[in-house]
Each structure stands twice: as structure tokens, then as C-alpha cells.
Design an enzyme around this catalytic site. Structure first.
Site, PDB file in Angstrom:
ATOM      1  N   ASP A  29      -8.385  -8.193   3.487  1.00 25.58           N
ATOM      2  CA  ASP A  29      -8.510  -7.440   2.239  1.00 25.58           C
ATOM      3  C   ASP A  29      -9.599  -8.102   1.407  1.00 25.58           C
ATOM      4  O   ASP A  29      -9.763  -9.333   1.442  1.00 25.58           O
ATOM      5  CB  ASP A  29      -7.181  -7.442   1.473  1.00 25.58           C
ATOM      6  N   CYS A 266       0.042  10.711  -3.808  1.00 27.04           N
ATOM      7  CA  CYS A 266      -0.386  11.497  -2.650  1.00 27.04           C
ATOM      8  C   CYS A 266      -0.464  12.994  -2.925  1.00 27.04           C
ATOM      9  O   CYS A 266      -1.551  13.579  -2.854  1.00 27.04           O
ATOM     10  CB  CYS A 266       0.536  11.238  -1.480  1.00 27.04           C
ATOM     11  N   LYS A 269      -3.089  14.288  -5.548  1.00 27.43           N
ATOM     12  CA  LYS A 269      -4.461  13.965  -5.107  1.00 27.43           C
ATOM     13  C   LYS A 269      -4.842  14.772  -3.866  1.00 27.43           C
ATOM     14  O   LYS A 269      -5.941  15.340  -3.786  1.00 27.43           O
ATOM     15  CB  LYS A 269      -4.526  12.460  -4.825  1.00 27.43           C
TER      16      LYS A 269
END
Ligand code: UGA
Length: 438
Positions: A29, A266, A269
Site C-alpha cells: 500500500d 458502492c 457510486k
């Protein structure tokens, strides 16, 4: 198999912890602090069973590193799991997916399979392929690689279980090599759970399956919410209506719970992004558009209904539930944001409580912080309140001592926006009760 996962957000972390039950998984990350925490077994998100899995496999089959070059060169399947936030015009913002693709192109050293797990519009895998090829061209070398679309269908709150007991695994491939690699990757999981269906499609179909699934579920919710409005007018009970409809196997009983609309990171969007993709292709998705419109209107209707039953000006309104659904601390696009803001604009003071979501919620309403008091528990929240609004259907609210709640409240008005007490005759008698479509 040696699997590299780029992005340790929600999707990346759940995927890596589960896959490390079967393979050697390394995660990267860009956020070094996240990597540090995860390397020490500290889970950065609240998700049932995730921290246990992390600690079970950590430093055995699960590793965290902050060097993307090492991740790309030392693994043979690379998952892209970075965020795809909403862009300015509603389309998905793909800058992080593209940045990662560029890094893969810069460091790829031998044949690899690149797997796109981030939710991305149709055509993204092709673009990922061309970005990696551009970088290979810059390096003046040729290395074969495949790009696969493998969308995720995890639900927040039950993500680990959703992956271990998935309804289906969708794999969009365009080569025999990619097909082989993906079946080897998922073989142990499929062997462990014979109920999981494994479906190979083209890359474009896999990309569209993800968006179409979320848009369909969002449509189902908006549909039942609209029918709930009608039920209320004609004296029907939406709980019975949904139950009766759901008994038809073609309809099914899931996602037919009327409420105050869908939220989360979710559905809102993805519905917007699908409409945008359709527009770009000259197609008008009017059903999906309507689902989105209904979801916006439902929140406004709820506020209107509350204000028609009680003049909220200078009143104390208790709110139970700020997260967009139970078992998560996620408050993104939660109906609570709109409802609380509107009530404050109408002059109310809010007492709010959520078992997990209070810290995240504060950031959504900073401009109203003087009008919102965050409480220690559900009972402190209702003290001297003129009305109680239930926005999230957490179990602790379902199990609350409503006798005590009534005693503590100044008034006994109850707006149950998730219908958790709709079948409870005693509560409906003791409170001035308003549900949704009941
Ligand atoms: C959703 C999908 O369910 C997952 O399959 C998908 O993988 C995920 O999006 C994603 O794209 O990553 P999630 O956002 O975690 O998962 O939440 P859901 O459990 O689907 O709930 C979404 C919203 O719909 C919540 O606000 C919930 O309260 C609402 N809802 C759900 C209803 O109002 N009524 C229902 O009957 C069901």
C-alpha cells in the site's frame, strides 16, 4: 502460488487475508502507516473475523511491504485493489488504477497475470493492458502478460464470510494462460466449498456483471421503497407485500426491505458510474436512472413526513444509527447524513448514537457540530428527547428496553425508518409510531 495485492483498503485486505489461507500473499500500500499497522497485526477496518484471519496468517503466508517494485517482481499474480472514487461527472475516477498499472509496467520482469478487482467501468482492463504495454515500450522490452477482470461482490459487515461462501466467482479472461492461472488460484477455495459457482466470461462481460448486479440490487430497493409509499396511502402493509412477492422464487425475498434508501460506498457510486458509461455509449438506462432518483427522493420524503408530524424547531431529536447499515462503521452516503442535516436546518438539536459509526460520521457534518451531541449509548441518546428516529437497523436497537426508552423520553414519537418494530404490537401501542409503508 505467489500472489501480490496492491491496495490494502476494504477489498484488498479482505481478499488478501482470505487468499492467504491457500497461497503465499504479499500486500503493498502507498500508505506506509497502514502497512506498519498491518505488519503488526492491527486491522485498520472494522470487519467481522478479519483481524483473526490477519493474525492467523501473518508472517506465515501473509506479508506486508512498502516496496511496489519488490511486490511486482516477486509475485506471479498481481491483484489491483485500489480505490475508484466517484469522479466529477459521476463516472469512476480511475487515476489510482492507472498509476498502479504504470508501476506494474515499469517493474514487470517476467510473465504475469494482472487481476483487476477494483470496481471499474467496462473497457478498463483494455486500458490497463495498453498502459503496461506503453511502459514496456519505453523500456524497449517485450514481456507477455494477461489482464483479468475478477470483480468482488463483498458486502461490508460480512465480507470475509461473503468470500469464503461466495455465490459466484466471476473471472473475465482473454487467454488460455490466464484461465489456467485463475483456476489454480481459486481451486482450493472451490474444493473447500462446492456451492460456489465459478463462471468464466470475456473481460468486458465480467466488468459489466459487477455494475449490473449492484444496479439491479439498488433498483430492487428503490422499487420496494416506492411501493411502500403507495402501501401507506392505500392501507396495505409493505412487510406483507414484500413477503408475498418474495415467495415467488423468480423475485426472491432478499433486498425487499423498505427503508430510508440505500447508502454506502458502492451502490450510489456504481449506479451513477453505470449511468455515465451508458450515456457515453449513447444508451439511456432509464430504469437505473429512476432507481437513483427514487433513492434521493425517499430521504426528502422521510424528512417531510417527520416535519409534518412534529414541529422540530427547538426540539431534541434522538437518532439511533449513523452507519449506512449495521455491522459497519462506514457512514459514506448514509441516509443519516441528509436526514440529520435537514432536521438541524429546520431548527432541531440532535442526540445521536451509533455503536460503531460515530467517529466517521462527525466528518460528514462538521458544519453542524454545535447542533449534534454524540451520546455514550442508546439510552443516554433518548433522554428528554421529543422524538426518536431509527435510521440503522443494528441488533442492539432491536433488543433495546423500549419501556425504559419511553420513560426517558419527553415525548413518545417514534419514527422507525427500518421497520424494526413494525410487527411489535406493544411498541406500536406505547409509542406514536411511524414506520415505512406499514
Ligand atoms: C454492496 C453489494 O451488496 C455487494 O454485493 C457489493 O460487492 C458491494 O456493494 C460492492 O460493490 O463493493 P454493501 O455496499 O456493503 O454491498 O451493502 P449492502 O448490504 O448491499 O447494502 C447497501 C445499502 O442498501 C444499505 O444502505 C442498506 O441499508 C440498503 N438496503 C439493503 C435496503 O435499504 N434494503 C434492503 O433490502 C437491502
Amino acid at each position: 502460488m505467489r500472489i501480490g495485492i496492491i491496495g490494502t483498503g476494504y477489498v484488498g485486505l479482505v481478499t488478501s487475508c482470505v487468499l492467504s489461507n491457500y497461497h503465499n500473499v504479499t500486500c503493498y500500500d502507498i500508505d506506509k502507516e497502514k502497512i506498519e499497522n498491518l505488519s503488526n497485526g492491527k486491522c485498520i477496518i472494522y470487519e467481522n473475523g478479519l483481524e483473526d484471519l490477519l493474525n492467523k496468517n501473518l508472517n506465515k503466508s501473509l506479508f506486508f511491504i512498502d516496496n511496489i517494485e519488490k511486490l511486482v517482481t516477486e509475485n506471479n499474480v498481481i491483484f489491483i485493489c485500489v480505490g475508484t472514487p466517484q469522479g466529477e461527472n459521476g463516472s469512476a475516477d480511475l487515476q489510482y488504477v492507472y498509476q498502479v498499472s504504470r508501476s506494474i509496467g515499469q517493474f514487470i520482469n517476467k510473465r504475469k497475470v494482472i487481476v483487476d478487482k477494483s470496481t471499474v467501468p467496462v473497457g478498463t482492463a483494455k486500458r490497463v493492458k495498453s498502459i503496461i504495454n506503453e511502459e514496456l515500450l519505453n523500456r524497449k522490452i517485450e514481456i507477455p502478460f494477461d489482464v483479468v477482470s475478477n470483480p468482488e461482490f463483498l458486502k461490508e459487515g460480512s465480507a470475509v464470510n461473503d468470500l469464503l461462501n461466495a455465490d459466484r466467482i466471476i473471472v473475465g479472461i482473454d487467454s488460455v494462460d490466464a484461465s489456467e492461472a485463475m483456476s489454480i488460484l481459486y481451486y482450493p477455495l472451490l474444493e473447500e466449498n462446492h456451492n460456489i459457482k465459478y463462471l468464466e466470461t470475456t473481460v468486458e462481460s465480467a466488468e459489466l456483471i459487477k455494475y449490473a448486479s449492484n444496479a439491479f440490487l439498488a433498483t430492487k430497493i428503490s422499487f420496494i421503497n416506492e411501493i411502500a409509499m403507495l402501501a401507506e396511502k392505500v392501507g396495505a402493509n409493505i412487510l406483507d407485500v414484500a413477503k408475498g412477492m418474495g415467495l415467488d422464487k423468480r423475485i426472491g425475498n432478499k433486498f425487499l426491505n423498505a427503508g430510508c434508501g440505500y447508502g454506502g460506498s458502492c451502490f450510489p457510486k456504481d449506479v451513477k458510474a453505470l449511468i455515465q458509461t451508458a450515456n457515453e455509449n449513447g444508451i439511456n438506462l432509464s430504469v437505473v436512472q429512476a432507481a437513483q432518483d427514487v433513492n434521493q427522493n425517499i430521504r426528502a420524503n422521510v424528512v417531510e413526513k417527520i416535519c409534518s408530524k412534529i414541529d422540530v424547531k427547538d426540539k431534541t431529536i434522538a437518532v439511533w444509527g449513523l452507519a449506512f447499515k449495521p455491522e459497519t462503521d462506514d457512514t459514506r452516503e448514509s441516509p443519516a447524513i441528509y436526514i440529520i442535516k435537514e432536521l438541524v436546518k429546520h431548527g432541531a438539536t440532535i442526540n445521536a448514537y451509533d455503536p460503531q459509526g460515530m467517529e466517521n460520521f462527525k466528518w460528514n457534518v462538521v458544519e453542524y457540530m454545535n447542533n449534534i451531541r454524540y451520546c455514550k449509548n442508546e439510552y443516554e441518546c433518548v433522554a428528554d428527547a421529543d422524538c426518536l428516529i431509527i435510521i440503522t437497523d443494528w441488533n442492539i436497537f432491536k433488543e433495546a428496553d423500549m419501556g425504559l426508552v419511553k420513560l426517558k423520553m419527553k415525548n413518545n414519537i417514534l419514527f422507525d425508518l427500518r421497520n424494526i418494530f413494525a410487527k411489535n404490537k406493544e411498541i406500536r401501542r406505547e409509542f406514536e409510531y411511524y414506520g415505512i409503508g406499514v
